[in-house]
Write a protein that holds these residues in place. Sequence first.
Motif, short mmCIF file in Angstrom:
data_model
loop_
_atom_site.label_atom_id
_atom_site.label_comp_id
_atom_site.label_asym_id
_atom_site.label_seq_id
_atom_site.Cartn_x
_atom_site.Cartn_y
_atom_site.Cartn_z
N SER A 1 -1.09 10.36 4.53
CA SER A 1 -0.33 10.28 3.71
C SER A 1 -0.48 9.42 2.37
O SER A 1 -0.26 9.37 1.56
CB SER A 1 1.13 9.91 3.91
OG SER A 1 1.59 10.84 5.09
N ILE A 2 -1.70 8.44 2.86
CA ILE A 2 -2.18 7.49 1.74
C ILE A 2 -3.71 8.22 1.32
O ILE A 2 -4.51 8.07 2.11
CB ILE A 2 -2.42 6.43 2.38
CG1 ILE A 2 -0.98 5.70 3.14
CG2 ILE A 2 -2.93 5.17 1.40
CD1 ILE A 2 -1.19 4.40 3.84
N ASN B 1 -3.92 7.01 7.93
CA ASN B 1 -2.74 7.60 7.72
C ASN B 1 -3.14 8.82 6.50
O ASN B 1 -3.62 8.34 5.35
CB ASN B 1 -2.00 6.56 7.04
CG ASN B 1 -0.38 7.11 6.65
OD1 ASN B 1 -0.23 8.45 6.58
ND2 ASN B 1 0.49 6.16 6.69
N ILE C 1 0.63 -1.13 0.05
CA ILE C 1 0.16 0.08 0.12
C ILE C 1 0.73 1.17 0.12
O ILE C 1 1.74 1.55 1.03
CB ILE C 1 -0.87 0.07 1.25
CG1 ILE C 1 -1.58 -1.16 1.38
CG2 ILE C 1 -1.88 1.25 1.25
CD1 ILE C 1 -2.90 -1.28 1.26
N GLU C 2 0.70 2.04 -1.05
CA GLU C 2 1.74 2.97 -1.37
C GLU C 2 0.86 4.41 -0.85
O GLU C 2 0.78 4.93 0.40
CB GLU C 2 2.49 3.04 -2.47
CG GLU C 2 3.42 1.95 -2.56
CD GLU C 2 4.08 1.39 -3.68
OE1 GLU C 2 5.33 2.23 -3.85
OE2 GLU C 2 3.60 0.85 -4.37
C1 LIG Z 1 1.87 6.63 6.33
O1 LIG Z 1 1.93 6.10 4.98
C2 LIG Z 1 3.20 6.68 4.60
C3 LIG Z 1 3.22 6.19 2.85
O2 LIG Z 1 3.07 4.93 2.69
C4 LIG Z 1 4.23 5.77 5.24
O3 LIG Z 1 5.61 6.14 4.51
C5 LIG Z 1 4.05 6.32 6.63
O4 LIG Z 1 5.29 5.67 7.35
C6 LIG Z 1 2.82 6.11 7.24
N1 LIG Z 1 2.95 6.39 8.56
C7 LIG Z 1 2.29 6.01 9.48
C8 LIG Z 1 2.09 6.83 10.66
O5 LIG Z 1 1.94 5.02 9.53
#
Ligand SMILES: *[C@@H]1O[C@H](CO)[C@@H](O)[C@H](O)[C@H]1NC(C)=O
Length: 554
Positions: free
Chosen positions: A116-117, A114, A61-62
């Motif tokens: 960022s996703i 998250n 999962i990116e």
């Molecule tokens: C959220 O997702 C990003 C991208 O996949 C990842 O790099 C990051 O570690 C994640 N953050 C958490 C808090 O899980």
Amino acid sequence: MFRTSLVISKVVGTVLVGGLAAYLYLRFKDTKKYKPYKRKKEIFLIDNLEDYESFINTVRIEKVLGLDCEWVSFSGKRRPVALLQLATQLGQCALIRLDRMDSFPKSLQDILANKSILKVGVAVKEDGKKLHLDYGLVVNGCVDLRHVLNRVRGIYTCRSKGLQGQAESILGVMLDKSNRIRCGDWEADDFSQEQIEYAANDALVGVDIFMNLILAKMWGKKPDINIEDIFTVVDETEFWTFTRSLVQGTVDVNVGGPWNSKNPAYKGPQLTNDEEISVKDKETRAYVLRQRPLYYNCYLLAPDGESLCTCDIKKAEWYIEKGLADKVNDDPFTVQLKFEPAGRPASKDDYYLQEKENICVVCGSKDSFVRKQVVPKEYRRYFPPSLKDHASHDILLLCMSCHVRSTQYDTTLRYQLADECNAPIDMGSGTKQLSDQDLQKVRSAARALLNPKAKIPELRKTELKKTLEDFYGITDFSPEILTQAAEIEYRVDNKNYEPHGKLVVRYMDKNGGLHTFEKRWRTNFISTMKPQFLPKYWSIHHRHEQHKQLEVIE
Ligand SMILES: *[C@@H]1O[C@H](CO)[C@@H](O)[C@H](O)[C@H]1NC(C)=O
């Protein structure tokens, strides 16, 4: 007076017929213009933790997920979200049956929370709110495709900004919506193949549209590539940086203007006032408990009035909804079937006729429950249909702490079985996909060499080149080969993969039989947990006598 209204109704009638004809014409035109939505995809149907684990261990999962939800409405009232669909841009799609999950894994909660996703879809924020309301799941990073479309002006004109409209003009494909009614039972025991396709497509098409829109904005024109191959032509890092800047300010924002759900003209998914909650509760728990009762004790009657079994209210409601049964009593809720059921209970004391209480069968606690599968799903799924039919006997309600304890006992037995049946529980060589170490080395060597920013020492550079030269059997390689090597597919299907559960069931079927195996799990449950509140006719021999008789007759 009479005449006038007759004339008016005639006029209205003509307009209606004309409108309908025009509408049909347009729809027909559409049908010819757009191909059905077809895409290379891999679907993971998930209703327990093991299924989830195998999904999360296979899929990376990116940055973006297509997100969609399905639920059942009954008498105009929405029931809790039953299905959560998550799709990656590579075409992998998880269909997570939230109504069947005992608990939600921490990693799923993390992915949803998250920021960022990105979670993309139409009205995706509303879906997020429902997930929070129904299950306490926090969803962050929501981006509504209608916002993105607004920012990609001048390239596409959409008939509508809904998922269907966007799929047509952006991808040139049609979603098959004709099955909406047939596919409507998202709480059914088993999904049909078309139901699975349909659910997966709604999430997959969302992520495809998203990728396409970003690329269109990046290039200032309709991208003329197959979106599945996007990262063979676009630099991945550059793409995601561009994406971030394009969606800035739209993340976790409701769509305003004419699509605002508070606007009376809005016809899309709506939330009632009590659902307009703020997602402030960021508390993450490893488990989310279900609070609504699991056993509703509805009665199902045969056409002649004989009691068949107690059943879940949603099943009873489903029979009525499909016109297969009539309600004959409100309390207790009783429905009478209009057709002769496949089987009738063997005796009046049948387990299926007993009322089941909403209490933890071990300690009697009445707070919150999770479903306990006495014979774990990872084995039962490989049982023959005759044994699967009566699975509900082996689903018991437990409170959270008893459930955790019993899962630990199950683990002990799982490892015993692994030994006995030569069926390893491993996440390494047993997994569905293997990464080919050699190919992986080639790929990362090429990527390192292609990276303009990497300051690779000369010696290391020579090593990397040697890796590639050895692999391709050449001494001088062109930039094309380098690019090709950087994209090499290093994950290969493991043809020999057989899951632990399948191996155990096959072994047990040949050695002692599945009844004995079933009995062993039930005994394991009784002896380790010592339940004090089992339903009256629950038995470790359940259905075995009857099956034996049948086998003799045959
Ligand atoms: C959220 O997702 C990003 C991208 O996949 C990842 O790099 C990051 O570690 C994640 N953050 C958490 C808090 O899980």
